[in-house]
Design a protein around this motif. Sequence first.
Motif, PDB file in Angstrom:
ATOM      1  N   UNK A  22      54.476  74.753  67.079  1.00  0.00           N
ATOM      2  CA  UNK A  22      53.048  74.432  66.932  1.00  0.00           C
ATOM      3  C   UNK A  22      52.422  74.147  68.292  1.00  0.00           C
ATOM      4  N   UNK A  23      53.128  73.429  69.153  1.00  0.00           N
ATOM      5  CA  UNK A  23      52.633  73.218  70.522  1.00  0.00           C
ATOM      6  C   UNK A  23      52.360  74.561  71.203  1.00  0.00           C
ATOM      7  N   UNK A 248      50.842  60.829  71.876  1.00  0.00           N
ATOM      8  CA  UNK A 248      52.307  60.738  71.796  1.00  0.00           C
ATOM      9  C   UNK A 248      52.996  61.878  72.537  1.00  0.00           C
ATOM     10  N   UNK A 249      52.209  62.825  73.071  1.00  0.00           N
ATOM     11  CA  UNK A 249      52.796  63.872  73.887  1.00  0.00           C
ATOM     12  C   UNK A 249      52.922  65.225  73.234  1.00  0.00           C
ATOM     13  N   UNK A 256      59.866  63.719  66.912  1.00  0.00           N
ATOM     14  CA  UNK A 256      61.086  62.984  67.240  1.00  0.00           C
ATOM     15  C   UNK A 256      61.259  61.738  66.378  1.00  0.00           C
ATOM     16  N   UNK A 257      60.188  60.974  66.216  1.00  0.00           N
ATOM     17  CA  UNK A 257      60.290  59.699  65.485  1.00  0.00           C
ATOM     18  C   UNK A 257      59.279  59.583  64.344  1.00  0.00           C
ATOM     19  N   UNK A 258      58.319  60.486  64.266  1.00  0.00           N
ATOM     20  CA  UNK A 258      57.313  60.387  63.213  1.00  0.00           C
ATOM     21  C   UNK A 258      56.332  59.260  63.492  1.00  0.00           C
ATOM     22  N   UNK A 259      55.828  58.636  62.444  1.00  0.00           N
ATOM     23  CA  UNK A 259      54.790  57.623  62.561  1.00  0.00           C
ATOM     24  C   UNK A 259      55.328  56.218  62.774  1.00  0.00           C
TER      25      UNK A 259
END
Length: 260
Positions: A22-23, A248-249, A256-259
């Motif tokens: 997506x990025x 968040x980048x 990587x970690x979600x919300x």
Amino acid sequence: MFEKVNPAHPDKLADRIAGAIVDLAYIKEKEPKIAVEVLIGHGKCTVIIETTCTLKEKDIEDIIERIAGKMKCDINIEKQDIHLENNQNGKIRCGDNGIFKGVPITDEQKQLSEIAKTIYSIYPYDGKYILDVDKLIICQSNCKTNFLQSLYPTARVNPLGDWTGGTNVDTGATNRKLGSDMGDAVTGGGLHGKDLSKSDVSVNIYAFLKSQKTNEKIEISCAIGDEYIDGIPYEDIVNIAKKYIKSVGGFEKFAEWGLI
């Protein structure tokens, strides 16, 4: 009770690959339409992409190798359905149907998330963690069990002993660890592998942020084509989510970690 997995878990590898694709779509187009599904394991990675973008298989292979290592890849890139594409003509409208919740993060969820991130900073390998009040279970691959036991003396660390983990012993798929990423806010749909026009991404992020601000549980429903959700223009919700993803980048980092 809360379960957290780290970015090296096979399901998270799938989420991260989807996020990286997506990025890439956002590099190719300003407002791309894309949906990505990833299945990975045992030396193979299957990717199905529906998009308005022109993507190269080599770029997708490079993403997979960077995140998960050398794999045999089966990559399918398809054009997005014309009716879905036309839904966004002229104005940003809701790109999917859904029911969404925003739920304040609990102290237990915050605590376990910090434990998971601390362990992952020491052992960046496949791991899963569970916290139930004061009962902590740590399953961390490729680690020194005695060391982790010294850090968390009351925890159960690797109950079955040492293990390798990763995609050589397990499979992963996109959006299979939503509980880890969203806590009590899980409903239908997925959080990863989609552009910001999709309510699965934008409305979930919007509901999460609103619930943290108000400290109240909220519920939102929407239909594909909606121009207003929760009393505000859908375009505003997309912009709120876009700002969060940027903070968040990007989509890969978000995965990587979600919300939580």
